[in-house]
Scaffold this motif. Structure first.
Motif, PDB file in Angstrom:
ATOM      1  N   GLU A   1       8.013 -11.600  -0.842  1.00  0.00           N
ATOM      2  CA  GLU A   1       6.579 -11.695  -0.566  1.00  0.00           C
ATOM      3  C   GLU A   1       5.873 -10.715  -1.502  1.00  0.00           C
ATOM      4  N   VAL A   2       4.724 -11.136  -2.043  1.00  0.00           N
ATOM      5  CA  VAL A   2       3.985 -10.276  -2.972  1.00  0.00           C
ATOM      6  C   VAL A   2       2.846  -9.587  -2.238  1.00  0.00           C
ATOM      7  N   LYS A   3       2.722  -8.286  -2.437  1.00  0.00           N
ATOM      8  CA  LYS A   3       1.584  -7.561  -1.885  1.00  0.00           C
ATOM      9  C   LYS A   3       0.780  -6.954  -3.038  1.00  0.00           C
ATOM     10  N   GLU A   4      -0.487  -7.323  -3.120  1.00  0.00           N
ATOM     11  CA  GLU A   4      -1.315  -6.821  -4.229  1.00  0.00           C
ATOM     12  C   GLU A   4      -1.802  -5.406  -3.952  1.00  0.00           C
ATOM     13  N   ILE A   5      -1.741  -4.590  -4.979  1.00  0.00           N
ATOM     14  CA  ILE A   5      -2.185  -3.198  -4.846  1.00  0.00           C
ATOM     15  C   ILE A   5      -3.203  -2.900  -5.941  1.00  0.00           C
TER      16      ILE A   5
ATOM     17  N   ILE B   1       1.604   2.848  -6.716  1.00  0.00           N
ATOM     18  CA  ILE B   1       2.593   1.871  -6.279  1.00  0.00           C
ATOM     19  C   ILE B   1       3.787   2.600  -5.669  1.00  0.00           C
ATOM     20  N   GLU B   2       4.115   3.772  -6.219  1.00  0.00           N
ATOM     21  CA  GLU B   2       5.221   4.558  -5.647  1.00  0.00           C
ATOM     22  C   GLU B   2       4.875   5.055  -4.243  1.00  0.00           C
ATOM     23  N   GLN B   3       3.585   5.357  -4.024  1.00  0.00           N
ATOM     24  CA  GLN B   3       3.188   5.768  -2.674  1.00  0.00           C
ATOM     25  C   GLN B   3       3.482   4.656  -1.675  1.00  0.00           C
ATOM     26  N   ALA B   4       3.180   3.428  -2.084  1.00  0.00           N
ATOM     27  CA  ALA B   4       3.433   2.287  -1.203  1.00  0.00           C
ATOM     28  C   ALA B   4       4.936   2.089  -0.984  1.00  0.00           C
ATOM     29  N   LEU B   5       5.725   2.394  -1.990  1.00  0.00           N
ATOM     30  CA  LEU B   5       7.189   2.324  -1.829  1.00  0.00           C
ATOM     31  C   LEU B   5       7.655   3.370  -0.822  1.00  0.00           C
ATOM     32  N   ALA B   6       7.147   4.594  -1.000  1.00  0.00           N
ATOM     33  CA  ALA B   6       7.561   5.688  -0.117  1.00  0.00           C
ATOM     34  C   ALA B   6       7.180   5.394   1.330  1.00  0.00           C
ATOM     35  N   ASN B   7       5.989   4.809   1.530  1.00  0.00           N
ATOM     36  CA  ASN B   7       5.510   4.458   2.890  1.00  0.00           C
ATOM     37  C   ASN B   7       6.184   3.237   3.470  1.00  0.00           C
ATOM     38  N   LYS B   8       7.005   2.593   2.679  1.00  0.00           N
ATOM     39  CA  LYS B   8       7.663   1.327   3.069  1.00  0.00           C
ATOM     40  C   LYS B   8       6.680   0.175   3.267  1.00  0.00           C
ATOM     41  N   GLU B   9       5.498   0.303   2.687  1.00  0.00           N
ATOM     42  CA  GLU B   9       4.585  -0.852   2.661  1.00  0.00           C
ATOM     43  C   GLU B   9       5.164  -1.930   1.765  1.00  0.00           C
ATOM     44  N   ILE B  10       5.879  -1.479   0.737  1.00  0.00           N
ATOM     45  CA  ILE B  10       6.570  -2.415  -0.162  1.00  0.00           C
ATOM     46  C   ILE B  10       8.001  -1.913  -0.360  1.00  0.00           C
ATOM     47  N   ASP B  11       8.866  -2.831  -0.841  1.00  0.00           N
ATOM     48  CA  ASP B  11      10.270  -2.460  -1.080  1.00  0.00           C
ATOM     49  C   ASP B  11      10.586  -2.362  -2.563  1.00  0.00           C
ATOM     50  N   LEU B  12       9.770  -3.028  -3.372  1.00  0.00           N
ATOM     51  CA  LEU B  12      10.109  -3.166  -4.787  1.00  0.00           C
ATOM     52  C   LEU B  12       8.831  -3.189  -5.608  1.00  0.00           C
ATOM     53  N   ALA B  13       8.902  -2.589  -6.789  1.00  0.00           N
ATOM     54  CA  ALA B  13       7.778  -2.653  -7.718  1.00  0.00           C
ATOM     55  C   ALA B  13       8.280  -3.158  -9.061  1.00  0.00           C
ATOM     56  N   VAL B  14       7.503  -4.053  -9.667  1.00  0.00           N
ATOM     57  CA  VAL B  14       7.825  -4.584 -10.993  1.00  0.00           C
ATOM     58  C   VAL B  14       6.870  -3.917 -11.974  1.00  0.00           C
ATOM     59  N   HIS B  15       7.421  -3.195 -12.940  1.00  0.00           N
ATOM     60  CA  HIS B  15       6.577  -2.503 -13.915  1.00  0.00           C
ATOM     61  C   HIS B  15       6.843  -3.008 -15.329  1.00  0.00           C
TER      62      HIS B  15
END
Ligand SMILES: NCc1[nH]cc(CCC(=O)O)c1CC(=O)O
Length: 311
Positions: A35-39, A64-78
């Motif tokens: 699932e994609v979550k826009e930031i 985007i790393e903040q969202a990873l740390a908060n577990k709002e997201i699991d993965l980031a594509v950079h």
């Protein structure tokens, strides 16, 4: 079946890259859904001042790393070229995917080649790496700052009095722009690409072993080796992406690596460039840095950083 939430910036390029990664992962036919979550990052909102003023490009990655740390997201594509050379321990670059075309391209009104642009022609770029190398080749050109995503820059080329702009081929290809848009590919001999240009990096939490295992399937060894050499060099230069540093590695026929590294002055009057060959990516990255530092690269970069701070 585990659901993996992927954070993406809202630009067409970021969303396209995220969709591409999902397509690669779906091909594996493993029990995951995506699932994609826009930031919306601060870097996306601030379009009028120089990025160096608001913390450099690392800024896109930070939120985007903040969202990873908060577990709002699991993965980031950079885009790898936007990823700082060191990550905090809690984050891991679990895979680097196959590199798209690493070259920069010139897009000019009326398709005029670089050498045929009229004296004083105005070139749009916001990269000191690009300006240094362009001005070294054509000292008579005028470089003007241009910001915004790929589509915005193309519009500004037509509307804001630029004669040409420089963009990364990778972004244009991923967005499926026609080849006809591109006036000229700038070969790495003329314009060494940014460290990591054209490659995507997949970042997740270091403790997410399950996801790290999944992502390993779409790591591209060749790209990972070459980008590791480039990033080792970048790290040793203590360079962010807002300074005139370039690094591009390839794998030779005998499987050894060849890294071309460059540091320049923004005006292009000094270009230090070295090519280092070897088998170990980290060793050649270190060696390239050592050679450029011995030629005064640090003094050039310190001067640029000081000027950026004063802006
Ligand atoms: N500077 C922004 C940026 N970050 C990544 C790309 C796309 C190319 C890539 O993946 O390296 C671009 C656009 C550009 O430089 O034209």
């Amino acid at each position: 079946m585990r659901k993996i939430v992927i954070g993406s910036r809202r630009s067409n390029l970021a969303l396209t890259q995220t969709d591409w990664v999902i397509a690669q992962l779906n091909k594996l036919e493993l029990p995951y859904k995506f699932e994609v979550k826009e930031i919306v990052t601060k870097g996306d909102k601030i379009l009028d001042v120089t990025l160096s003023k608001v913390g450099g490009k690392g800024l896109f990655v930070k939120e985007i790393e903040q969202a990873l740390a908060n577990k709002e997201i699991d993965l980031a594509v950079h885009s790898m070229k936007d990823v700082p050379s060191v990550l905090q321990d809690q984050f891991t670059l679990a895979a680097i995917t196959e590199r798209e075309d690493p070259r920069d391209v010139l897009i000019s009104n009326d398709h005029v080649l670089l050498n045929d642009l009229k004296p004083g022609a105005v070139i749009g770029t916001s990269s000191l790496r690009r300006s240094a190398q362009l001005l070294a080749a054509r000292p008579d050109l005028e470089v003007k700052w241009i910001r915004g995503n790929v589509e915005t820059r193309l519009r500004k080329l037509r509307e804001e009095g630029f004669d040409a702009i420089i963009l990364a081929a990778a972004g244009l290809k991923r967005l499926q722009f026609s080849e006809e848009l591109i006036t000229q590919y700038l070969e790495p001999e003329l314009c060494v690409p940014a460290v990591g240009q054209g490659a995507l990096g997949l970042e997740c939490r270091t403790d997410d072993d399950d996801l790290i295992g999944l992502l390993a399937h779409i790591n591209d060894d060749t790209t990972a080796r070459t980008v590791t050499a480039e990033r080792t060099f970048l790290h040793r230069m203590e360079g962010g992406c807002q300074v005139p540093i370039a690094g591009y590695a390839v794998i030779e026929a005998d499987q050894s690596l060849s890294l071309t590294a460059l540091v320049g002055s923004p005006e292009g009057d000094v270009l230090l460039k070295e090519t280092v060959n070897g088998d170990d990516p980290r060793t050649i990255g270190e060696e390239a840095a050592k050679r450029l530092l011995a030629q005064g690269a640090k003094e050039i970069l310190d001067k640029v950083k000081k000027e950026l701070d004063q802006q």
